[in-house]
Design a protein around this motif. Sequence first.
Motif, short mmCIF file in Angstrom:
data_model
loop_
_atom_site.label_atom_id
_atom_site.label_comp_id
_atom_site.label_asym_id
_atom_site.label_seq_id
_atom_site.Cartn_x
_atom_site.Cartn_y
_atom_site.Cartn_z
N UNK A 8 0.86 -1.18 0.00
CA UNK A 8 0.00 0.00 0.00
C UNK A 8 0.91 1.24 0.00
N UNK A 9 1.29 1.71 -1.18
CA UNK A 9 2.21 2.82 -1.28
C UNK A 9 1.59 4.15 -0.86
N UNK A 10 0.27 4.25 -0.91
CA UNK A 10 -0.37 5.46 -0.39
C UNK A 10 -0.12 5.59 1.10
N UNK A 11 -0.22 4.49 1.82
CA UNK A 11 0.05 4.50 3.26
C UNK A 11 1.52 4.84 3.52
N UNK A 12 2.42 4.28 2.71
CA UNK A 12 3.84 4.56 2.86
C UNK A 12 4.12 6.05 2.71
N UNK A 13 3.55 6.62 1.67
CA UNK A 13 3.76 8.06 1.41
C UNK A 13 3.22 8.91 2.55
N UNK A 14 2.00 8.64 2.96
CA UNK A 14 1.37 9.47 3.99
C UNK A 14 2.12 9.38 5.31
N UNK A 15 2.57 8.17 5.67
CA UNK A 15 3.28 8.01 6.93
C UNK A 15 4.61 8.75 6.91
N UNK A 16 5.34 8.68 5.82
CA UNK A 16 6.62 9.37 5.75
C UNK A 16 6.44 10.89 5.82
N UNK A 17 5.44 11.40 5.15
CA UNK A 17 5.16 12.84 5.22
C UNK A 17 4.83 13.26 6.64
N UNK A 18 3.99 12.49 7.29
CA UNK A 18 3.58 12.81 8.66
C UNK A 18 4.75 12.72 9.64
N UNK A 19 5.55 11.69 9.53
CA UNK A 19 6.65 11.50 10.46
C UNK A 19 7.74 12.55 10.26
N UNK A 20 8.02 12.89 9.01
CA UNK A 20 9.02 13.94 8.76
C UNK A 20 8.56 15.26 9.39
N UNK A 21 7.29 15.57 9.24
CA UNK A 21 6.76 16.81 9.80
C UNK A 21 6.90 16.85 11.31
N UNK A 22 6.63 15.72 11.97
CA UNK A 22 6.77 15.66 13.43
C UNK A 22 8.22 15.80 13.86
N UNK A 23 9.13 15.16 13.13
CA UNK A 23 10.55 15.29 13.46
C UNK A 23 11.04 16.72 13.25
N UNK A 24 10.59 17.34 12.18
CA UNK A 24 10.99 18.71 11.91
C UNK A 24 10.48 19.66 13.00
N UNK A 25 9.28 19.43 13.46
CA UNK A 25 8.72 20.29 14.51
C UNK A 25 9.53 20.16 15.80
N UNK A 26 9.95 18.94 16.12
CA UNK A 26 10.66 18.71 17.38
C UNK A 26 12.14 19.04 17.29
N UNK A 27 12.76 18.71 16.17
CA UNK A 27 14.21 18.81 16.06
C UNK A 27 14.68 19.97 15.18
N UNK A 28 13.77 20.56 14.42
CA UNK A 28 14.15 21.63 13.51
C UNK A 28 14.90 22.78 14.16
N UNK A 29 14.47 23.24 15.36
CA UNK A 29 15.17 24.37 15.99
C UNK A 29 16.64 24.10 16.28
N UNK A 30 17.02 22.83 16.47
CA UNK A 30 18.42 22.50 16.77
C UNK A 30 19.15 21.91 15.57
N UNK A 31 18.49 21.87 14.43
CA UNK A 31 19.07 21.26 13.23
C UNK A 31 19.80 22.32 12.41
N UNK A 32 21.01 22.00 11.99
CA UNK A 32 21.76 22.91 11.14
C UNK A 32 21.23 23.01 9.74
N UNK A 33 20.41 22.04 9.33
CA UNK A 33 19.76 22.08 8.01
C UNK A 33 18.40 22.77 8.13
N UNK A 34 18.10 23.61 7.17
CA UNK A 34 16.80 24.29 7.14
C UNK A 34 15.94 23.63 6.07
#
Length: 340
Positions: A218-244
Motif C-alpha cells: 500500500x504505497x499510499x500509506x507509505x507516502x502518507x506516513x513518511x510525510x507525517x513523520x518527517x513533519x513531526x521530526x521537523x517540529x521537534x528537532x528543527x530548531x536545533x538542526x543545522x539544516x533548514x
Amino acid sequence: MRDPLAPAIGGYFELELGPGRGVPHARALQYRCARAAFLDLLVRGRPTNVWLPWYLCDSMVRAARRAGVGIRRYRLDERLHVLDAAPEAGDWLLCVNYFGLCERAVTDAVARFGAHRVVVDNSQALFSPAGPALATIYSPRKFVGIPDGGQMVTTLFAEEPAVRDTGSVEHCRHLLERLAGDVERGHADFTRAEERLDDDGPPLAMSTLTRRLMAAIDFDRVRQARTRHFTLLQKALGPSNGFDWTPADDAAPLCYPYGPVAPGMREALREQRIYTPCYWPEVAADAAVPAFEASLARDTLFLPCDQRLTADQLSRLIDAVQAASRGEPAQQRPSATATP
C-alpha cells in the motif's frame, strides 16, 4: 509431458500477499537496482562525459566507469544545488534529489543545463514525479522491504533488459528475519544482499518476485506516513538542526537529515537500538572530496521517518536525539524496539 509454462495448480502454499493500490511509476522500465538502470542508460546513450556530484554513492560512480564514459565531478552549494558543473556538447549531468528534499535543485539544474542532458537521480525520492529530463531513476527498495528493485523513466529507449534477475529468492533472508523481530541477526544477511546488487554483471530487469511483492504494498500509506513523520521530526528537532528543510507539503522523504552532530552520536543512538544509515562513508574517507561534501557524509545523522514507526517510537527517537545532542547518557528502556 509437463508443460513448464502452465500455471501450477495445488501443492504447497506461497507467501500470502494481499492486493496493493498501485505501484509508483508502473510504466517505468523495471530494473534490478538503480545502478543497473544508470549503467544501461550510459551504455545505450554513450555520452562523452557524465558529470557526477562528489557527494554520491560509489555504486553510481562504478557504473559510469563500467560504461566506459568520461567522468567529471562537481561540487554542491549549501542548498545541495549544483555549484560548478560545466557540461559541454555531448555531456550529461546527474542531479541527485537528496533525501527526497531537493526538488528545487532538480528544477534549477534542468533550467540551467537543459532537460536533454540532465539525468535525475530520484533514488532517495520515490514519490517525486518524473519531470522534464533525459531520464529519471528510482530505487523503491530504499523505501520498502523488497530484495531488489530499480526503475527508470526515459525518452531514450523503451525496452528494459531482456533478462530478469533470478537471485532475489536467495536474498530475502534479512527481510524474513526482520519480520520475525531478529534485527541484529539479520544485518549480516542484509549486507550480503546489498553486495549482490553491486556486482559487475550486465544490467538485469527486476525480478519476478520483487514485482509481485511491490504489487502487494500500500504505497499510499507509505507516502502518507513518511510525510507525517518527517513533519513531526521537523517540529521537534528543527530548531536545533543545522539544516533548514522546507520540503513541499506532499513530500515523502527518505529520512530526516540532522546535523552537524558530534562524533560518537550515531554510536550513542545505536546503544539504544536506534539505527541510522550512512550516506556515504566512502565519500568522507576520500581525500579528494571537497570539505562540504565530506562533512555531509561524516557529520550528519539520517534519522528514520519511515512507515514502520509508531507514535511511541517517534517519541523515543526524538528524546534520544535531544539527549545525545546535550551529551547526556543513553536512557535504557526494557521494551525498546529497533527501528533501522
